[in-house]
Design an enzyme around this catalytic site. Structure first.
Site, PDB file in Angstrom:
ATOM      1  N   CYS A  71     -10.908  -0.346  -5.530  1.00 22.03           N
ATOM      2  CA  CYS A  71      -9.897  -1.023  -4.719  1.00 22.03           C
ATOM      3  C   CYS A  71     -10.321  -1.269  -3.282  1.00 22.03           C
ATOM      4  CB  CYS A  71      -8.578  -0.262  -4.767  1.00 22.03           C
ATOM      5  SG  CYS A  71      -8.589   1.362  -3.968  1.00 22.03           S
ATOM      6  N   HIS A 110      -4.912   4.398  -2.481  1.00 20.32           N
ATOM      7  CA  HIS A 110      -5.125   3.013  -2.874  1.00 20.32           C
ATOM      8  C   HIS A 110      -4.947   2.102  -1.657  1.00 20.32           C
ATOM      9  CE1 HIS A 110      -5.241  -0.548  -5.305  1.00 20.32           C
ATOM     10  NE2 HIS A 110      -3.971  -0.858  -5.084  1.00 20.32           N
ATOM     11  N   ASP A 125      -2.890  -7.817  -3.962  1.00 23.16           N
ATOM     12  CA  ASP A 125      -3.696  -6.678  -4.417  1.00 23.16           C
ATOM     13  C   ASP A 125      -4.623  -7.138  -5.538  1.00 23.16           C
ATOM     14  OD1 ASP A 125      -4.810  -4.321  -5.242  1.00 23.16           O
ATOM     15  OD2 ASP A 125      -2.918  -3.316  -5.700  1.00 23.16           O
TER      16      ASP A 125
END
Length: 276
Positions: A71, A110, A125
């Protein structure tokens, strides 16, 4: 976000050709194309290699070497691309709720992005893995928002939001985030912590989303979900099977076998045993 981006190489990598005006339509195209072309994968943490967030390292790995990333890499690259295209974009951090009991205390682990277009905030995202967003979501609570893959909604949660996904007519929590901008140093430190966690727990993951199908790998378990169909699940029982899926389904240019094979063998050894 001041690091210069090789926009031409990025566009070639994701297959983008169109208007680069900082509009919602452009953002929607980019948010759909990146997860299809640049997969979520954490092979470097599994192997024990450092995860680097400087632009030169990201471009070498994700664009030129045709790898994926986790991520912090994927959303950092996307953030810098958007900034280069004159979007107003800020990095936030989130607490992952997916796969954990409702009362579990979850740390920040995250990275997500907040993008403002015409004074309206959006959640973006491209790096969550299992439920990477393939479209920007309006940062408004209590409305269902359809993406090319699933339907999502945002609920108010303290000073921020909780993202939920609709699976089989049931809403499931994905993560919670506060719209508070994080510094590059905070993101780098958190990236190091999460990479170490993935390595220590042999938590291999890969994900790619294109149009109406998702491919997710967790440890040695592959799940394929096509819209409107039952999920297909496959257990990969050896290193060669894992490598084949990583190279073909996820389109990853694999690291050398001498470093990758022992790491994948540890992943398989540590994976939970399937119940009869």
């Amino acid at each position: 976000m001041s690091e210069k981006v090789n926009i031409k190489a990025y566009f070639e990598r994701i297959g983008f050709a169109g208007s680069i005006a900082p509009s919602l339509a452009t953002l929607e195209q980019l948010a759909a194309l990146q997860p299809a072309a640049i997969p979520f994968e954490n092979l470097d943490p599994i192997i024990g290699l450092p995860v680097k967030l400087d632009q030169r390292s990201l471009e070498h790995k994700l664009l030129h070497n045709r790898r994926g990333g986790f991520c912090f890499e994927l959303n950092t690259l996307f953030m810098r691309v958007l900034a280069d295209l004159d979007y107003s974009v800020k990095p936030y951090t989130a607490r992952v709720l997916w796969g954990y009991p409702p009362d579990a205390e979850r740390p920040l682990s995250h990275m997500v992005l907040g993008v403002e277009i015409n004074n309206a905030p959006y959640l973006v995202d491209v790096g969550f893995g299992s439920f990477t967003l393939t479209a920007p979501l309006k940062m408004r609570p209590d409305i269902e928002q359809q993406t090319p893959n699933e339907t999502f909604r945002l609920l108010t949660d303290g000073e921020g939001f909780r993202l939920e996904v609709n699976l089989d007519e049931e809403w499931k929590p994905v993560y919670q985030f506060d719209p508070v901008e994080r510094s590059p140093e905070e993101l780098a430190d958190l990236s190091v912590e999460m990479a170490a966690d993935h390595h220590d727990n042999n938590l291999l993951g890969a994900s790619r989303a294109e149009k109406s199908v998702r491919y997710n790998l967790l440890r040695n378990r592959l799940t394929i979900h096509r819209a409107g169909e039952e999920r297909e699940r496959v257990v990969l029982e050896d290193v060669d099977g894992l490598k084949q899926v990583l190279a073909t389904t996820f389109e990853i240019n694999l690291p050398p076998s001498d470093v990758l094979d022992p790491a994948l063998a540890r992943v398989i050894e540590a994976a939970p045993v399937e119940a009869d």
